[in-house]
Every structure is written in C-alpha cells, then in structure tokens.
Design an enzyme around this catalytic site. Sequence first.
Site, PDB file in Angstrom:
ATOM      1  N   ASP A 169       0.820  -1.206   0.000  1.00  0.00           N
ATOM      2  CA  ASP A 169       0.000   0.000   0.000  1.00  0.00           C
ATOM      3  C   ASP A 169       0.861   1.265   0.000  1.00  0.00           C
ATOM      4  OD1 ASP A 169      -2.343   1.602   0.326  1.00  0.00           O
ATOM      5  OD2 ASP A 169      -1.995   1.639   2.495  1.00  0.00           O
ATOM      6  N   GLU A 413       3.476  -8.263   6.993  1.00  0.00           N
ATOM      7  CA  GLU A 413       2.205  -8.883   6.621  1.00  0.00           C
ATOM      8  C   GLU A 413       2.316  -9.855   5.454  1.00  0.00           C
ATOM      9  OE1 GLU A 413      -0.843  -5.924   6.131  1.00  0.00           O
ATOM     10  OE2 GLU A 413      -0.778  -5.338   8.241  1.00  0.00           O
ATOM     11  N   TYR A 466      -6.508  -3.225  12.612  1.00  0.00           N
ATOM     12  CA  TYR A 466      -7.261  -2.006  12.276  1.00  0.00           C
ATOM     13  C   TYR A 466      -8.724  -2.162  12.700  1.00  0.00           C
ATOM     14  CZ  TYR A 466      -3.187  -0.298   9.836  1.00  0.00           C
ATOM     15  OH  TYR A 466      -1.924   0.164   9.558  1.00  0.00           O
ATOM     16  N   GLU A 502       1.269  -1.731  14.116  1.00  0.00           N
ATOM     17  CA  GLU A 502       0.462  -0.781  13.339  1.00  0.00           C
ATOM     18  C   GLU A 502      -0.927  -0.706  13.950  1.00  0.00           C
ATOM     19  OE1 GLU A 502      -0.002  -1.389   9.083  1.00  0.00           O
ATOM     20  OE2 GLU A 502       2.122  -1.884   8.865  1.00  0.00           O
TER      21      GLU A 502
HETATM   22  C1  GCB Z   1      -1.303  -2.297   6.666  1.00  0.00           C
HETATM   23  C2  GCB Z   1      -0.025  -2.224   5.934  1.00  0.00           C
HETATM   24  C3  GCB Z   1       0.339  -0.818   5.533  1.00  0.00           C
HETATM   25  C4  GCB Z   1      -0.902  -0.086   5.019  1.00  0.00           C
HETATM   26  C5  GCB Z   1      -1.902  -0.015   6.142  1.00  0.00           C
HETATM   27  C6  GCB Z   1      -3.217   0.659   5.693  1.00  0.00           C
HETATM   28  O1  GCB Z   1      -1.605  -3.249   7.322  1.00  0.00           O
HETATM   29  O2  GCB Z   1       1.050  -2.834   6.616  1.00  0.00           O
HETATM   30  O3  GCB Z   1       1.340  -0.872   4.546  1.00  0.00           O
HETATM   31  O4  GCB Z   1      -0.632   1.173   4.500  1.00  0.00           O
HETATM   32  O5  GCB Z   1      -2.219  -1.292   6.589  1.00  0.00           O
HETATM   33  O6  GCB Z   1      -3.391   1.843   5.898  1.00  0.00           O
HETATM   34  O7  GCB Z   1      -4.030  -0.032   5.095  1.00  0.00           O
END
Ligand code: GCB
Length: 610
Positions: A169, A413, A466, A502
């Site tokens: 991403d 990931e 997330y 993250e």
């Molecule tokens: C993740 C990735 C990261 C993305 C992020 C997102 O899990 O490791 O590279 O930018 O989520 O914002 O989706």
Amino acid sequence: SPRTLQVGQPRCKIAFLIINDLFPPFLCNSCQTGPVIDMPVPASFNDITQDPSLENYIGWVWYEKEVQLPLRWLQDDLNTRVVLRFGSAHYYSIVWVNGVQVMEHEGGHLPFEADISSIIQGSPGIPCRITVALNNTLTPHTLPPGSIQYMNDKTRYPKNYFVQNIRFDFFNYAGIHRPVVLYTTPSVYIDDITVTTTSSESVAMVQYQVSVVGSTLYSLSLSLRDQEGKVVATGDGPSGELKVLNPNLWWPYLMHENPGYRYSLEVKMQAQANGALLEDVYTLPVGIRTIHVTSTQFLINGRPFYFHGVNKHEDADIRGKGFDWPLVVKDFNLLRWLGANSFRTSHYPYAEEIMDLCDAYGIVVIDECPGVGIKMSESFGNKSLQHHLVVMEELIRRDKNRPSVVMWSVANEPASELPPAGYYFKTVIAHTKALDPSRPVTFVTDANYALDHGAPYVDVICVNSYFSWYHDPGHLEVIPLQLTTQFENWYKTYQKPIIQSEYGADSVPGLHSDPPLMFSEEYQKAMLREYHSVFDKKRKEYVIGELIWNFADFMTNQGTTRVLGNKKGIFTRQRQPKSAAFVLRERYWKIANESSCLPPIIKSHALFLK
Ligand code: GCB
C-alpha cells in the site's frame, strides 16, 4: 574519514531517456529511443513532469551523465582504487562506465558499488561517462514481489496493454533514489568492520573484526576516542576486544539526558604495495549498548524499553522516494516534538543518512527489509527465498554497526498462514541470526494467531490490526474487547513480548464531525484513545510498544479507498499536524515522564516541550 569521498554531484541533473514506453519489460533488443529529459538525482522520476505516462511508467529507463575526475585519481593508477557507489536505485540496475558494464544489482533500498579503476585509469583525459539502465518491473520473486498482468481482451484494452499488480500500500516510486558518489581508497583497503558491544555498569567490551582486501601483508591499529577526543582504548590486528572503563552508554532519546552517545573508532591500516606505503583510515561511530528480550520485556542496557513511536515512509511531494535533507531533518524535529523514541522502517530500509541521525539522536529503529506484500504462493519458493537471504546479507552488512538498530524485521504482513511460510521464515530468520547473533529478529504479522506459520521463529511478536476501520468500520466501541482478545491470544500462544506494530485510521485534514465519523479528525483521535486505554493495561504485562500507522500521509496506488493516497498520517504529507498528533504527543511525553530520569530530560529537551 580521510578517504577522498567525492563528488558525483549527487544533486545535479542527469540525462534521462525513456525507451520502450509500454513495451514489454526485459525485452530491450528492439528498443527505440524515446524522449530525453533532465532528471534530478536523487529523486523518483514519477512526479517530476506533467506526463501521466511517466508517472505510471513500468519498464526500462536510462540515465546518463559525464563527470570529470580529478587527475590525481587517474595518474597514481596502481595504488588508487576508484569506486562508483549508488545509495539505492529502484529496482533492477545495470551500470556502465564509458560503455563497459561494471555492475548489476537487484532490488531497491540498498547500496551497491563497483571498482571502476581499470576502466577510467586506462584513458585519462576522457570524461567518465556513467550510464544506468533501471527497470522497476516487479516479479513474484523480487522484494517486494509483484506481477505483470496483460489485458488481452482487445475489445477493452489497447494492444500490449498491461498493468503491474502489487500487494503493498504505497506508490511504487522508481528512479535513482539516493546519492551517487565516486570515492577512492588505496589499492589495499579496509573493506569492512564489524563491531559488537557488551557492558556492565563499570566496564564495557567492544569486540571488533576488520577485513582488509588487496594484500595479506598489512598492519592494523585501532583507537577508540570518547566525545572529548580522549583515547580510551587501543588495539591492533584484524580482530580483538577493546576494554572501556566507566563507559558512557548509548541511550535512547528520552531515557537519558545525553542520548545517542557514540565513541569514535579509528581503524588505521598500513601496507606495502607496488613499492609504496599505503595507508587507509576509517572512522566508525560506536555506541555501546546491550539488548535483551525476555518473555515480557525488551531491555536496553538492562532497563525496560517501551517503544512509543511511529511507522514511516520515505515519501514526499514531487520527490517521491528521493532522498532530501530538509525533509529528513524536519521529520526528526517532528519526531522529537512528538516525544517518539522509535520507528520501524516500514516497509524497506531507509537511507543511510536517516540511520546516521537515528544513531546520533538516540531514535530506536526496527530495521525492516523490503519483504512487503509476500502474498502469492510462488513467492515462498526457493528462488524467492534465496533472494531474500541475499537482501538480508546486504541490509546487515550496511546497518550491523548501528546502535539505533535494535531488531531486524524480515517482512511485513506476509501470507504467513500458508504452509510454506513455515520453512520460509524459519530459514530467513535463522540466516539473519547467523549473520547477526547480537539482535532479535521479527516479522510483522496480521495473520490469525492460531494459523501463523512464521510466528514460532520470532523473538518479539509484532502485530498489526485495524479494529473499527477495516473491521467493523465506524464501530469504535468494539476496540477494547477485540484488542484485549488479540493480545491475550498471542501471549497465551507464545509467551513472547508484543508490539502493536500498526494501528490507525484515515483522516482528511480539516474534516470534522462530532460524534466522530470515519475520515474525520475526531474519528482518528477517538480511535487512538480506545487503543491507548488497552495499551495502558497491557503494557503493565507484556506489551512492549505501540507504533502508530502512520507518521505522515503518503502516496499510494489509486483506488476507491484512497483519496490522493493513504491518509492515516498524524501529520499531513506536507508535515503539518492533524488533531491526532497532539493526542499522541501528550501521551508519548507522559509515558516518557513516567520513566525514572525525567527532570534532566525535560530540561535538555525544552525546545520540544514548548
Ligand atoms: C497495513 C499495511 C500498511 C498499510 C496499512 C493501511 O496493514 O502494513 O502498509 O498502509 O495497513 O493503511 O491499510
């Protein structure tokens, strides 16, 4: 260092020509020369022009530049070695000097160099013409992996139409991203130095190993100086140990009033060659510090270290991933303003200049290789594995002596729930530990704790999640339960310390909503607060860090979930704070203030407290 590190005029124009616009990659024999344009180095080529086909270009690009070398580099030819070095170029590079191929290198983000003496010293007076062919095509076996997909439906796509699919991403910027330099060494020279340190309160040992190339008849002498310039230990020979009494340890930012203390190790080599006495001198900054991982803690110099930091990207307007000093220094000022003590080099090694500042300021680094988006089963095969091992060798050779680097991350990931991931990560991690037994190793996972085949081999569990964003979007109220369950599941399975590597939410700066709705600044703040309440409980147990996703907004591929890129930054892409930055700043300074040595820290960092 007294080596003549020179020129390349890294920030000057370089001729750039595109060939093969939309021509199948890796097939260059029938190429036609396209337009030739000026291109700055270092910079990504993508955002420099108004041409959309260059922005999204996949395939070969060519750079060319002539430089005039100092005459003495060419005259003393038997004893002077001239080296051409690239800080990095994306991704596959072939380099010629005066039409002779001097090197090939696979992969971005890491340096490569070649001895060009025999080519340029044969023809003094002729300018040195450097030609570079770069190809940014990714395959299932590159790092990061990618694939080219041809669109064969002639009713929907023009002839030969293809796209590059990636599983990560961030925008796949390409070009010569870091400085290009020419430098000299004597023909017998110090090729590498490895330093490791151990210490108790009153005495430290600095173990060193020096490799010399060009002759077996040489002598080496070493001296270690403190920051006042006083010699505190001396040694000789290619390996040995230096003893330092009452050492000044290298401490992270906010853990000590004088963070980032580095001694200076001067290594002097003398050799007789071709009737001359050759001398090579190399000066290496050395930070004395230890690292230990227990089942619940990460110890630096025997004291528990809590990662309160960020994930970053090398990314900015116009320059893309091109190295830029003002940007780098601004970012370090923001990090220290924030009270961040650490970052992860998501998702690839950052420029050496950035790493130098981490060493100097005491910013702790989880050093990640470009193993991002390893999702296809072909990317777990032997070809990919062998390349991954080489990339780890290059990364460790570059960063092994850095006190700021406290852990290697071999991937982000990956599809670690696939069965071949077990052997793959077992091998990559074992290789990394064999190359550097002094540091813990991890990879960052978002797989289910019960299905992850790589996790058994890591020293620290790094997990991304997330909640209330990609899962249960809009439902902040699920965070406490889901995050607590996440930590408890991982800990009961592995009894290893855990970093939330993250977590985050997008916010469009200036978009407000109360009650908080997704994409507003209020939602990003509310998400932070929910996560933080769980961190505060679990950091009393085995959670050893929290790294926000992301330090700043950054560019990505276009898509329905991206508004001019990823907006999970707590700073905008132009490095202005969103509301979330102030929430995080309050928290990070509070956590730092809970540690024992605060009063002097606050004074010494008054600049960042105002
Ligand atoms: C993740 C990735 C990261 C993305 C992020 C997102 O899990 O490791 O590279 O930018 O989520 O914002 O989706």
